[in-house]
Write a protein that holds these residues in place. Structure first.
Motif, PDB file in Angstrom:
ATOM      1  N   ASP A  79       0.813  -1.527   0.167  1.00 60.68           N
ATOM      2  CA  ASP A  79       0.261   0.302  -0.228  1.00 60.68           C
ATOM      3  C   ASP A  79       0.619   1.634   0.115  1.00 60.68           C
ATOM      4  OD1 ASP A  79      -2.251  -1.383   0.010  1.00 60.68           O
ATOM      5  OD2 ASP A  79      -2.369  -1.076   1.722  1.00 60.68           O
ATOM      6  N   ALA A  80       2.019   1.090   0.345  1.00 61.87           N
ATOM      7  CA  ALA A  80       2.359   2.267   0.261  1.00 61.87           C
ATOM      8  C   ALA A  80       3.019   2.993  -1.013  1.00 61.87           C
ATOM      9  CB  ALA A  80       4.791   1.656   0.861  1.00 61.87           C
ATOM     10  N   VAL A  81       2.589   4.041  -0.871  1.00 63.37           N
ATOM     11  CA  VAL A  81       2.536   5.236  -2.694  1.00 63.37           C
ATOM     12  C   VAL A  81       3.442   5.794  -2.979  1.00 63.37           C
ATOM     13  CG1 VAL A  81       0.632   4.781  -2.910  1.00 63.37           C
ATOM     14  CG2 VAL A  81       0.832   6.547  -1.518  1.00 63.37           C
ATOM     15  N   GLY A  82       4.683   5.880  -1.601  1.00 61.16           N
ATOM     16  CA  GLY A  82       5.485   6.703  -1.555  1.00 61.16           C
ATOM     17  C   GLY A  82       6.506   7.139  -0.266  1.00 61.16           C
ATOM     18  N   LYS A  83       7.610   7.128  -0.905  1.00 59.79           N
ATOM     19  CA  LYS A  83       9.091   6.859   0.041  1.00 59.79           C
ATOM     20  C   LYS A  83       9.720   8.567   0.798  1.00 59.79           C
ATOM     21  CE  LYS A  83       9.531   2.366   1.080  1.00 59.79           C
ATOM     22  NZ  LYS A  83      10.233   1.385   0.907  1.00 59.79           N
ATOM     23  N   GLU A  84       9.616   8.817   1.608  1.00 62.65           N
ATOM     24  CA  GLU A  84      11.231   9.803   1.995  1.00 62.65           C
ATOM     25  C   GLU A  84      12.503   9.137   2.056  1.00 62.65           C
ATOM     26  OE1 GLU A  84      10.221  13.746   3.642  1.00 62.65           O
ATOM     27  OE2 GLU A  84      12.065  14.147   4.428  1.00 62.65           O
ATOM     28  N   TYR A  85      13.815   9.833   1.965  1.00 66.36           N
ATOM     29  CA  TYR A  85      14.676   9.152   2.438  1.00 66.36           C
ATOM     30  C   TYR A  85      15.130  10.686   2.769  1.00 66.36           C
ATOM     31  CZ  TYR A  85      14.554   4.246   1.601  1.00 66.36           C
ATOM     32  OH  TYR A  85      13.908   2.500   1.393  1.00 66.36           O
ATOM     33  N   ARG A  86      16.593  10.355   3.590  1.00 72.62           N
ATOM     34  CA  ARG A  86      17.252  11.321   3.605  1.00 72.62           C
ATOM     35  C   ARG A  86      18.658  10.775   3.835  1.00 72.62           C
ATOM     36  NH1 ARG A  86      14.379  16.617   7.239  1.00 72.62           N
ATOM     37  NH2 ARG A  86      12.552  15.944   6.008  1.00 72.62           N
ATOM     38  N   TYR A  87      19.798  11.808   2.985  1.00 69.75           N
ATOM     39  CA  TYR A  87      21.070  11.164   3.387  1.00 69.75           C
ATOM     40  C   TYR A  87      21.762  12.321   4.123  1.00 69.75           C
ATOM     41  CZ  TYR A  87      25.157   8.371   2.464  1.00 69.75           C
ATOM     42  OH  TYR A  87      26.358   7.896   3.012  1.00 69.75           O
ATOM     43  N   VAL A  88      22.480  12.136   5.606  1.00 73.60           N
ATOM     44  CA  VAL A  88      23.083  13.489   5.495  1.00 73.60           C
ATOM     45  C   VAL A  88      25.050  13.167   5.716  1.00 73.60           C
ATOM     46  CG1 VAL A  88      23.969  14.636   8.244  1.00 73.60           C
ATOM     47  CG2 VAL A  88      21.657  13.138   7.818  1.00 73.60           C
ATOM     48  N   LEU A  89      25.424  13.864   4.677  1.00 71.96           N
ATOM     49  CA  LEU A  89      26.741  14.051   4.700  1.00 71.96           C
ATOM     50  C   LEU A  89      27.644  14.807   5.797  1.00 71.96           C
ATOM     51  CD1 LEU A  89      26.646  14.976   0.637  1.00 71.96           C
ATOM     52  CD2 LEU A  89      27.794  12.625   2.003  1.00 71.96           C
ATOM     53  N   HIS A  90      28.921  14.690   6.340  1.00 66.37           N
ATOM     54  CA  HIS A  90      29.018  15.654   7.101  1.00 66.37           C
ATOM     55  C   HIS A  90      30.405  16.491   6.869  1.00 66.37           C
ATOM     56  CE1 HIS A  90      32.043  15.673  10.279  1.00 66.37           C
ATOM     57  NE2 HIS A  90      31.529  16.946  10.841  1.00 66.37           N
ATOM     58  N   LEU A  91      30.297  17.373   6.006  1.00 63.88           N
ATOM     59  CA  LEU A  91      31.298  18.029   5.454  1.00 63.88           C
ATOM     60  C   LEU A  91      31.942  18.500   5.970  1.00 63.88           C
ATOM     61  CD1 LEU A  91      29.333  20.017   2.736  1.00 63.88           C
ATOM     62  CD2 LEU A  91      29.725  17.765   2.934  1.00 63.88           C
ATOM     63  N   SER A  92      33.607  18.096   6.371  1.00 68.50           N
ATOM     64  CA  SER A  92      34.322  18.299   6.802  1.00 68.50           C
ATOM     65  C   SER A  92      35.799  17.683   7.742  1.00 68.50           C
ATOM     66  CB  SER A  92      34.018  18.434   9.028  1.00 68.50           C
ATOM     67  OG  SER A  92      34.733  18.566   9.629  1.00 68.50           O
ATOM     68  N   PRO A  93      37.396  18.220   7.067  1.00 67.21           N
ATOM     69  CA  PRO A  93      38.497  17.168   7.111  1.00 67.21           C
ATOM     70  C   PRO A  93      38.619  16.931   8.482  1.00 67.21           C
ATOM     71  CG  PRO A  93      39.247  19.556   7.835  1.00 67.21           C
ATOM     72  CD  PRO A  93      37.380  19.672   7.509  1.00 67.21           C
ATOM     73  N   ILE A  94      37.623  17.046   9.241  1.00 64.10           N
ATOM     74  CA  ILE A  94      37.619  16.474  10.989  1.00 64.10           C
ATOM     75  C   ILE A  94      37.040  16.013  11.379  1.00 64.10           C
ATOM     76  CG2 ILE A  94      38.213  17.426  13.140  1.00 64.10           C
ATOM     77  CD1 ILE A  94      39.186  20.174  12.369  1.00 64.10           C
ATOM     78  N   ARG A  95      37.329  14.384  11.939  1.00 59.08           N
ATOM     79  CA  ARG A  95      36.503  13.454  12.573  1.00 59.08           C
ATOM     80  C   ARG A  95      35.614  14.003  13.148  1.00 59.08           C
ATOM     81  NH1 ARG A  95      40.038   8.025  13.514  1.00 59.08           N
ATOM     82  NH2 ARG A  95      39.672   9.235  15.630  1.00 59.08           N
ATOM     83  N   ASP A  96      35.089  13.791  13.244  1.00 56.71           N
ATOM     84  CA  ASP A  96      33.413  13.829  14.833  1.00 56.71           C
ATOM     85  C   ASP A  96      33.157  12.961  15.132  1.00 56.71           C
ATOM     86  OD1 ASP A  96      32.054  14.394  16.317  1.00 56.71           O
ATOM     87  OD2 ASP A  96      30.714  15.959  15.243  1.00 56.71           O
TER      88      ASP A  96
END
Lengths: 245, 245
Positions: A105-122
Motif C-alpha cells: 500500500d505504500a505510494v511513496g517514500k522520503e529518504y534523507r542522506y546526511v553528509l558531514h562536510l569536514s576534514p576533521i573526524r567527529d
C-alpha cells in the motif's frame, strides 16, 4: 484478529539491516522476538514497508502485524516500547483494516542522506552521517539533481543484485538542507530501487568533486548500466524518513 | 623530548570512562596503546585534565604527553587520528613548554548536560541525552540555579567517594539552551568535584518536578551532606565541553 500499523524509528548502527537473516541481529527479528514474548511464544509475522541495509537508519519506517490480544489502541505503544531494545522505538500504533499492507500500500517514500562536510573526524557523527573531507561544488550538485526529477528507468542507479524487473521510478523532490557542516539531501519519490538513494548520492558527489559534469547525468541514465554511475555512498548517512500511504 | 597539548573529543558510549582500568576499554588506554605503537613499543604516559566516567562524552577534553619523535606540529593531528579508533578524535595538537600540565594548569571547565524532554523514546538520543518524560517547571529550575552561582562548599553535591579534601568551588555560569525537545544546561566554573555536575542536574530536576523548591538549594548547600541533594543524573547526558588554561 486485529491488524496494527506502526511507525517505528531505529538507529541502524547495531543491526545487520531490517530483514531477518539467520544468526544476525536485525530489526525485524527483534520485533518478532518481542511479539512472540507478548503472545506466549506464538509466532507473529511483521511486514515492513521495505528493507533497509546494515547501518541504515529509520525515522519513520512503517510495519504491520496481526494480533488477537485485547489491548486498547493507545496502550500498544507503551507495551511495545517497554519490551523493545533501546535502539528501536515505536512512535505510533493504529488499528487498521485487515486489508492494509505496509509494503504493497505504500505510494511513496522520503529518504534523507546526511553528509558531514569536514576534514576533521567527529566521533559523534561517525554512525549518523557520511564524512566528505574534500571541497564540493554545491551549485553543480543542485544542477545535476534536477536531471533525476521525474520518471526515469533507474537501472544505472541500482545494485546489479536488484531482483525487481520494472526499474522505472518517479522522483518528485530532491532538495538540500545545509546546517553548519552537515548537508542533508532529501529524496521524495514513489519508490526507490535497491541501493538507489546511496548510488544517487555517490553520483552527486562525483559531480560535486568535478569527476562528472551535471550534463553527464542524462547520459548515465540513458546507459541503463550500473557501471556508469558513481560509487554507492556508505550506509550510515542514510535515513528512511517517511512512508506515504 | 617535546611536550604536546592535544584537544580531543570522544563518544563515551563505548568506553569504561577516561582513566585506565585493568581489562577495560578506556580513553586513556586507547591513547596510550596508540602512542606505544607509534613509539615502537615504548610506553608514553598520557595525562588528562581530569577523568570522565563511563558513558560521559567529551567535546574538548585536554591531554598532554611527551615524545622524542621529530614530527612537525601540523602532521601530528593526521598521524594520531589515522591510528585512533573512530570514537576518539584529536581536534588539535600544539607544542607546549615542558612545564605545561593538562591537569594542574587547568583554571576552569565547561560541562554541558543534555536533557531529552519527551515522553517518547528516541533511539538516536539514547546515548547522547538523558530522557526526562515528565513536566518540568523551567522557571523554578532557573531560579534554583542562581543559588549555585559563586563560591560554595559543594560537599552536598559530590559523590561520597570523593577523595579531595577541599570541596570549595566557584561556579561562574549556569545557563540553559532550549532547542526543540532538547534542553542543554551549561556549567562553567573553576573546577567540579566527582559527580558534581550530575548531582547538580539531579537536584535541579527535583526542583523542576516540584519535589524541592528553589529556596531549598541554599539549605542543601549548608547541610554539607550528599544525602540532602537530588539524585545523580545518568552519565549519557554529560559532556566535558571545554577546559580553560
Amino acid at each position: 484478529m486485529q491488524r496494527y500499523k506502526c511507525v517505528i524509528s531505529y538507529d541502524g548502527s547495531g543491526f545487520s539491516g531490517y530483514q531477518v537473516q539467520p544468526n544476525k541481529r536485525t530489526v525485524q527479528s527483534e520485533l518478532e522476538a518481542m511479539l512472540a514474548k507478548m503472545h506466549k511464544g506464538a509466532s507473529i509475522k511483521v511486514i515492513g514497508s521495505g528493507r533497509t541495509d546494515a547501518g541504515v537508519h529509520a525515522k519513520g519506517q512503517v510495519i504491520h502485524f496481526d494480533s488477537p490480544l485485547p489491548i486498547p489502541e493507545q496502550k500498544w505503544e507503551v507495551a511495545l516500547n517497554s519490551m523493545l531494545p533501546e535502539d528501536i522505538s515505536v512512535l505510533s500504533v493504529k488499528k487498521v483494516d485487515p486489508s492494509f499492507h505496509a509494503r504493497f500500500d505504500a505510494v511513496g517514500k522520503e529518504y534523507r542522506y546526511v553528509l558531514h562536510l569536514s576534514p576533521i573526524r567527529d566521533p559523534f557523527q561517525r554512525n549518523y552521517a557520511s564524512r566528505y573531507p574534500y571541497p564540493l561544488h554545491l551549485d553543480a550538485i543542485r544542477e545535476a539533481s534536477k536531471f533525476f526529477l521525474g520518471t526515469h528507468d533507474f537501472t544505472s542507479f541500482c545494485s546489479a543484485k536488484t531482483e525487481v524487473e520494472d526499474k522505472i521510478r518517479t522522483i518528485e523532490t530532491i532538495d538540500f538542507i545545509n546546517v553548519g557542516d552537515l548537508l542533508t539531501i532529501r529524496f521524495v519519490g514513489n519508490g526507490f530501487l535497491y541501493n538507489m538513494v546511496r548510488i544517487l548520492v555517490g553520483t552527486l558527489l562525483a559531480v560535486g568533486s568535478g569527476d562528472f559534469s551535471p550534463e553527464d547525468i542524462p547520459v548515465i541514465i540513458e546507459k541503463k548500466d550500473r557501471r556508469f554511475a558513481g560509487k554507492t555512498a556508505p550506509p550510515q548517512g542514510l535515513y528512511l524518513w517517511k512512508v506515504f500511504y
